[in-house]
Scaffold this motif. Structure first.
Motif, mmCIF file in Angstrom:
data_model
loop_
_atom_site.group_PDB
_atom_site.id
_atom_site.type_symbol
_atom_site.label_atom_id
_atom_site.label_comp_id
_atom_site.label_asym_id
_atom_site.label_seq_id
_atom_site.Cartn_x
_atom_site.Cartn_y
_atom_site.Cartn_z
ATOM 1 N N ALA A 361 26.786 -11.851 -48.736
ATOM 2 C CA ALA A 361 25.878 -12.533 -47.972
ATOM 3 C C ALA A 361 24.311 -12.441 -48.416
ATOM 4 N N ILE A 362 24.032 -11.358 -49.292
ATOM 5 C CA ILE A 362 22.773 -11.090 -49.658
ATOM 6 C C ILE A 362 22.684 -12.297 -50.914
ATOM 7 N N ASP A 363 23.891 -12.329 -51.575
ATOM 8 C CA ASP A 363 23.877 -13.234 -52.665
ATOM 9 C C ASP A 363 23.512 -15.140 -52.076
ATOM 10 N N GLN A 364 24.298 -15.064 -51.058
ATOM 11 C CA GLN A 364 24.042 -16.377 -50.242
ATOM 12 C C GLN A 364 23.067 -16.586 -49.635
ATOM 13 N N GLY A 365 21.833 -15.444 -49.364
ATOM 14 C CA GLY A 365 21.099 -15.770 -48.292
ATOM 15 C C GLY A 365 21.440 -15.846 -46.839
ATOM 16 N N PHE A 366 22.602 -15.132 -46.538
ATOM 17 C CA PHE A 366 23.258 -15.365 -45.264
ATOM 18 C C PHE A 366 23.055 -14.076 -44.561
ATOM 19 N N LEU A 367 22.178 -13.225 -45.104
ATOM 20 C CA LEU A 367 21.973 -11.808 -44.361
ATOM 21 C C LEU A 367 21.006 -12.031 -43.494
ATOM 22 N N LEU A 368 21.345 -11.606 -42.082
ATOM 23 C CA LEU A 368 20.605 -11.827 -40.986
ATOM 24 C C LEU A 368 20.408 -10.700 -40.032
ATOM 25 N N PRO A 369 19.154 -10.447 -39.742
ATOM 26 C CA PRO A 369 18.901 -9.323 -38.929
ATOM 27 C C PRO A 369 19.212 -9.355 -37.571
ATOM 28 N N SER A 370 19.906 -8.300 -37.185
ATOM 29 C CA SER A 370 20.363 -8.577 -35.620
ATOM 30 C C SER A 370 18.978 -8.580 -34.713
ATOM 31 N N TYR A 371 19.205 -9.598 -33.718
ATOM 32 C CA TYR A 371 18.067 -9.576 -32.757
ATOM 33 C C TYR A 371 18.320 -8.409 -31.467
ATOM 34 N N ALA A 372 19.801 -8.516 -31.237
ATOM 35 C CA ALA A 372 20.158 -7.538 -30.099
ATOM 36 C C ALA A 372 19.899 -6.186 -30.568
ATOM 37 N N HIS A 373 19.873 -5.815 -31.830
ATOM 38 C CA HIS A 373 19.548 -4.673 -32.043
ATOM 39 C C HIS A 373 18.350 -4.132 -32.833
ATOM 40 N N GLY A 374 17.208 -4.999 -32.327
ATOM 41 C CA GLY A 374 15.990 -4.686 -32.667
ATOM 42 C C GLY A 374 15.464 -4.700 -34.139
ATOM 43 N N MET A 375 16.272 -5.704 -35.092
ATOM 44 C CA MET A 375 16.071 -5.909 -36.176
ATOM 45 C C MET A 375 15.135 -7.307 -36.771
ATOM 46 N N ALA A 376 15.231 -8.238 -35.573
ATOM 47 C CA ALA A 376 14.663 -9.520 -36.022
ATOM 48 C C ALA A 376 13.247 -9.700 -35.327
ATOM 49 N N LEU A 377 13.212 -8.967 -34.219
ATOM 50 C CA LEU A 377 11.984 -9.520 -33.194
ATOM 51 C C LEU A 377 11.227 -8.255 -32.830
ATOM 52 N N ARG A 378 10.168 -8.568 -32.084
ATOM 53 C CA ARG A 378 9.400 -7.415 -31.496
ATOM 54 C C ARG A 378 9.937 -7.158 -30.148
ATOM 55 N N GLY A 379 9.904 -6.104 -29.478
ATOM 56 C CA GLY A 379 10.665 -5.856 -28.105
ATOM 57 C C GLY A 379 10.183 -6.800 -27.344
ATOM 58 N N ALA A 380 9.219 -7.352 -27.041
ATOM 59 C CA ALA A 380 8.991 -8.390 -25.774
ATOM 60 C C ALA A 380 9.780 -9.605 -26.311
ATOM 61 N N GLN A 381 9.883 -10.007 -27.307
ATOM 62 C CA GLN A 381 10.632 -11.351 -27.471
ATOM 63 C C GLN A 381 12.097 -11.266 -27.404
ATOM 64 N N ALA A 382 12.565 -10.157 -28.044
ATOM 65 C CA ALA A 382 14.019 -9.638 -27.830
ATOM 66 C C ALA A 382 14.426 -9.464 -26.164
ATOM 67 N N GLY A 383 13.362 -8.628 -25.606
ATOM 68 C CA GLY A 383 13.768 -8.503 -24.295
ATOM 69 C C GLY A 383 13.844 -9.653 -23.354
ATOM 70 N N ALA A 384 12.609 -10.660 -23.639
ATOM 71 C CA ALA A 384 13.033 -11.941 -22.951
ATOM 72 C C ALA A 384 14.285 -12.704 -23.141
ATOM 73 N N ILE A 385 14.776 -12.581 -24.522
ATOM 74 C CA ILE A 385 16.132 -13.417 -24.888
ATOM 75 C C ILE A 385 17.092 -12.520 -23.809
ATOM 76 N N THR A 386 17.121 -11.517 -24.253
ATOM 77 C CA THR A 386 18.143 -10.666 -23.361
ATOM 78 C C THR A 386 18.307 -10.870 -21.842
ATOM 79 N N ASP A 387 17.195 -10.773 -21.330
ATOM 80 C CA ASP A 387 17.189 -11.181 -19.852
ATOM 81 C C ASP A 387 17.950 -12.666 -19.634
ATOM 82 N N VAL A 388 17.784 -13.379 -20.365
ATOM 83 C CA VAL A 388 18.266 -14.678 -19.926
ATOM 84 C C VAL A 388 19.785 -14.585 -20.346
#
Ligand code: GAL
Length: 414
Positions: A361-388
């Motif tokens: 995945a690193i080689d192919q550029g397919f390594l993605l941060p988990s939004y659900a586990h706080g790696m991709a976004l700050r708390g407010a945005q991640a929380g907004a998505i999870t609420d929905v």
């Protein structure tokens, strides 16, 4: 080590009495309380003690860490931050911006962390270019765990796409077997949701939606299809799913009460802790077509007074990045080492698979941060998505309504 022994040695070496008195102390806030998690954190406690440290444990139960983060905020607000905190992703920088986190760059430089870590992981650990956290592992989120015997008895191959998963689940349902062990807690709904999103939409869709928060992608037909799949999966869980802890859902798969669980590989820590053999007693497949959703656990070091506490922070930072620690801890935890140079020889089938997929995945550029586990976004945005996500999963909201709500919630959070 006793102070008197240290002091005698220090005087003999001509060191100052104050440096000699530093007795490493750490109060450590974490949420590793399940069987596999507790066995893992014990590795660190033991190593800390063996190196002269005194560990004060502050476990806050609750998968995904929501309760731990609430406890952390209360402690910091009362001016009494713990010495070391299990903290992840952009929340490390959020706390740094609030002036709460110290810097451990001297340890990182002395131990050469820049050379030992993949750049993407090192970046998560830095505040204004200097190390302010130490990583222990790389967890993968997008796994389907299966009970080998249940699957074999039903004549089912472990699924590698969501279509295969649905076909398997329909067959199991027809046989009276619960297809999906799920714990109805918001963070677990989000964990399933992001795995579905990357598998159905692919890495670019995922990145646009959950890293860049692109409005068109959030409202797209592809996103509707993700919610459709969540609705389908709601039909695969048992009647008692609501509120269930993740490790109890894992136990259902371990015991053969259900066929599958979709969960990060801390679930593998539970299987292993129960004496089950990866690839034999249980299956691990990913439905992500080469993409890899990562979640890096790390410790951040809060500003505290007292040289014993500072010595404890430095010792802990050094130990968690130690080669042997990263091997032994991750063998228990279900994750793979954050350090690049740790041999995978002693790891089992699913761990080696994870490591190989990570490198691809690193080689192919397919390594993605988990939004659900706080790696991709700050708390407010991640929380907004999870609420929905959780509102949709627990109601009869349509996919059309869900994407509208998603875009609105994200817009309001910015
Ligand atoms: C994750 C964490 C893992 C594991 C899991 C369940 O957020 O990164 O280490 O503990 O929660 O508690």
């Amino acid at each position: 080590m006793k102070k008197s022994v240290l002091l005698t040695g220090a005087l003999a070496l001509g060191l100052t009495a104050s440096a000699a008195h530093a007795d490493p102390q750490a109060e450590v806030l974490h949420w590793w309380t399940s069987g596999g998690e507790a066995a893992s954190v014990k590795v660190l406690m033991d190593e800390f003690a063996a190196n002269g440290g005194t560990w004060t444990d502050m476990p806050v139960a609750g998968g995904g860490g929501d309760a731990a983060m609430t406890a952390l905020r209360a402690r910091v607000l009362s001016g009494n931050a713990p010495t070391a905190v299990q903290l992840k992703g952009p929340s490390i920088q959020e706390w740094y911006e609030e002036g709460a986190i110290g810097n451990i760059d001297d340890v990182a430089k002395a131990e050469n962390w820049d050379a030992l870590l993949p750049a993407a992981i090192a970046d998560h650990m830095k505040c204004d270019g200097a190390y302010c956290a130490a990583p222990v592992n790389v967890h993968r989120i997008d796994w389907i765990w299966g009970n080998s015997k249940v699957l074999a008895d039903a004549g089912i191959e472990p699924p590698t796409t969501w279509d295969e998963f649905n076909a398997a689940a329909e067959k199991l349902k027809g046989m009276g077997i619960t297809p999906l062990a799920h714990g109805g807690q918001a963070w677990q709904d989000a964990t399933v949701f992001e795995a579905v999103a990357v598998g159905l939409g692919g890495p670019e869709f995922y990145r646009k939606a959950f890293v860049e928060l692109d409005m068109d992608t959030l409202k797209s037909d592809q996103m509707k299809a993700v919610f459709d799949q969540m609705r389908t999966m709601r039909g695969y869980v048992d009647d008692n799913f609501s509120g269930r802890d993740w490790n109890l859902a894992t136990a259902m798969v371990i015991n053969g009460e259900a066929a599958f669980q979709i969960m990060g590989d801390w679930a593998k820590g539970e299987f292993i802790n129960a004496g089950k053999v990866p690839g034999k007693d249980f299956t691990c497949t990913s439905p992500s077509g080469g993409a890899y959703l990562y979640n890096v656990d790390s410790f951040a070091f809060f500003n505290v007074d007292g040289e014993d506490n500072v010595a404890g922070q430095k010792l802990l930072a050094k130990l968690v990045m130690g080669g042997n620690f990263q091997k032994v801890f991750n063998l228990n935890k279900g994750s793979v080492p954050a350090r690049l140079d740790v041999s995978m020889d002693e790891f089992e089938f699913c761990g080696r698979q994870s490591n190989a997929d990570l490198n691809t995945a690193i080689d192919q550029g397919f390594l993605l941060p988990s939004y659900a586990h706080g790696m991709a976004l700050r708390g407010a945005q991640a929380g907004a998505i999870t609420d929905v996500v959780t509102a949709h999963f627990n109601s009869d909201m349509s996919s059309e309504e869900a994407v509208e709500a998603l875009a609105q919630a994200v817009a309001n959070s910015l």
